[in-house]
Enzyme design. Structure first.
Site, PDB file in Angstrom:
ATOM      1  N   GLY A 239       0.806  -1.224   0.000  1.00  0.00           N
ATOM      2  CA  GLY A 239       0.000   0.000   0.000  1.00  0.00           C
ATOM      3  C   GLY A 239       0.833   1.265   0.000  1.00  0.00           C
ATOM      4  CB  SER A 240      -0.311   4.739   0.484  1.00  0.00           C
ATOM      5  OG  SER A 240       0.313   5.991   0.631  1.00  0.00           O
ATOM      6  CB  SER A 241       5.204   5.505  -0.015  1.00  0.00           C
ATOM      7  OG  SER A 241       4.740   6.760  -0.433  1.00  0.00           O
TER       8      SER A 241
ATOM      9  N   GLY B 214       2.187   5.257   4.442  1.00  0.00           N
ATOM     10  CA  GLY B 214       2.122   4.352   5.586  1.00  0.00           C
ATOM     11  C   GLY B 214       3.359   4.468   6.475  1.00  0.00           C
TER      12      GLY B 214
END
Lengths: 128, 384
Positions: free
Chosen positions: A57-59, A61
């Protein structure tokens, strides 16, 4: 074995068979997994050694990892099967030791084990 | 990774906590991407500026490190959430505005050039061929590697920031001679910018770190940008290499069928309530072209035009902004369609755009429907 963020800790393993999307599934205050579909649902990441396949998922994070560290609800260390940039940069930001281990070693670790990790040692992982 | 004595010392904390964090990020990123050393870079471009994307944790982190961190190399940055000149027209809450301004202040305190643009390659001079840079914005990294003869990893917001603070970056695959895993044969006739955006989106899905691409004709700037924006949206691939590639390299066609598949994935509405132009933000030639295409006609719906502040100033001097405002456009600097908080599903059901990158984020982050049309089609259907 590869050391992404160095450090020395000892603690109890919490292992997940699922990957972790830190942005969506971890409460950034409590460090508790909030995704019903995750195998660690309702488990707290605080002060354990988190063993999981990899981050997804999204960086952004990475900021969640930084947040749980700031809120004292972060794991002592993370151990992954596969390196990913979100977990790598998140652990680097938060100064949480992070190592990548082989598939074989990964499958030999189970929840509840007491592990000591010292990335400066020639043999960084010890099972108590 | 092999570190120099000075890098080791920074990693141990002997040059302060900020440098230690920055080197920890570079080493973790380098180990994760199989780099064997760090190399100097001359320009960093940062992402992680919009409060919509980095949230409270990001705002707090930046506020903390900006007290003593200073960038070591030329550093530019991505769009934020709004244009301060007209933010009062958009019903944003006070918390968003104050947190966004805090983020802006933190970056400025660190010595970052407040460009708030995702097209640094159009508004700054391009350094000489082969220069190592660290660009976090995906379309900009792909543009730099593919069209500007620069070299960059597809940096994360964090590795680019660490590179800005240290002047170094991991020596990973895209900085070396990269071997593409696949060759894409462009096989769609009469392409427009939408086609190229979808080609890029397709390439991002099938490509590993770089792709060969063949069968391209002459492309204008808008089409090149669309292709880079599309690729950055769908994967981790960050370079087009123009040509057929090695004969052993796997070949795949981008044809009408693949085009239709991506169109069906991203086009979710028959018509839009508003129009957005710019993701990536529009450059001066695109603004000029838009003015030319309008020929005195006016939009029959709201039309948001996103462009960097420096381009808006140039456009004002030439008289383009007057003409766009006459046609009913809202011209916005410092922000972009992509991840904008200015479009909410509470007030808008669907957006018409010619941007594949914009479409992806409008659909997935803003939760609104998307109606894809080329600019020529938008002018034909939506102006009078």
């Amino acid at each position: 074995m590869k050391v992404l963020v160095s450090g020395k800790v000892q603690g109890i393993v919490l292992k997940s068979k699922d990957s972790i999307n830190f942005l969506g599934t971890v409460d950034k205050k409590t460090g508790i997994i909030s995704d019903k579909n995750h195998d660690l649902f309702e488990k707290s990441l605080k002060d354990i050694i988190l063993v999981f396949p990899s981050g997804v998922g999204s960086s952004v994070g990475a900021y969640t990892i930084y947040s749980i560290k700031s809120n004292n609800t972060a794991p002592l260390a993370m151990i992954c099967q596969k390196a990913d940039l979100t977990v790598a940069t998140g652990c680097a930001l938060a100064n949480i030791p992070l190592i990548i281990i082989s598939d074989e070693e990964f499958s030999s670790i189970e929840s509840g084990m007491n592990i000591s990790l010292d990335t400066d040692s020639t043999n960084p992982l010890h099972y108590q | 990774m092999e570190l120099t004595r000075e890098e080791e010392s920074a990693l141990k904390g002997e040059q302060g906590e900020t440098m230690q964090t920055a080197y920890r990020i570079l080493v973790a990123t380098g180990e994760a991407t199989d780099a064997d050393k760090l190399i100097p870079i001359e320009w960093a471009h940062l992402a992680g500026v919009n409060y919509n994307t980095i949230g409270d944790a990001g705002e707090e982190f930046l506020s903390g490190i900006s007290k003593n961190a200073r960038v070591k190399v030329k550093t530019t940055l991505n769009p934020m959430g709004f244009d301060i000149d007209n933010v009062s027209n958009y019903n944003l809450d006070e918390n968003f505005i104050s947190k966004q301004l805090s983020i802006k202040n933190s970056y400025e305190a660190m010595g970052v050039i407040p460009s708030f643009s995702c097209i640094p390659y159009e508004i700054f001079d391009i350094p000489k061929n082969g220069t190592q840079v660290a660009f976090a914005e995906s379309n900009a990294a792909i543009h730099a590697n593919s069209y500007d003869n620069l070299k960059t990893n597809k940096e994360s917001a964090f590795s680019a920031l660490a590179s800005a603070l240290t002047g170094k970056s991991p020596y990973s695959s895209l900085r070396k001679e990269d071997t593409p895993n696949i060759t894409i044969r462009m096989n769609v006739k009469n392409p427009n910018e939408l086609t190229y955006g979808m080609l890029g989106f397709f390439a991002g899905k099938v490509g590993d770190t770089s792709v060969n691409i063949s069968g391209l004709g002459e492309m204008d700037n808008r089409q090149c940008k669309a292709m880079c924006g599309g690729m950055g949206t769908s994967g981790t691939c960050a370079k087009f290499i123009f040509g057929e590639g090695d004969s052993n390299c796997e070949k795949i066609d981008f044809d009408e069928k693949e085009l239709q598949n991506i169109h069906d994935e991203l086009n979710t509405a028959e018509k839009g309530d508003i129009i957005t132009l710019g993701s990536p933000q529009l450059g001066l030639d695109e603004i000029s072209d838009l003015v030319g295409k309008l020929k005195g006609r006016s939009f029959q719906k709201r039309c948001m035009v996103f462009t960097p502040r420096t381009i808006k100033e140039q456009a004002r001097k030439i008289g383009y902004t007057n003409e766009l405002e006459r046609a009913g456009c809202e011209i916005l600097s410092d922000c972009c369609t992509c991840l904008t908080p200015l479009i909410s599903k509470d007030s808008v059901d669907a957006v018409t755009t010619n941007s594949i990158k914009g479409a992806f984020y409008l659909k997935n982050s803003n939760g609104v429907g998307v109606n894809l049309k080329s600019l020529s089609q938008i002018i034909e259907d939506e102006t009078r």
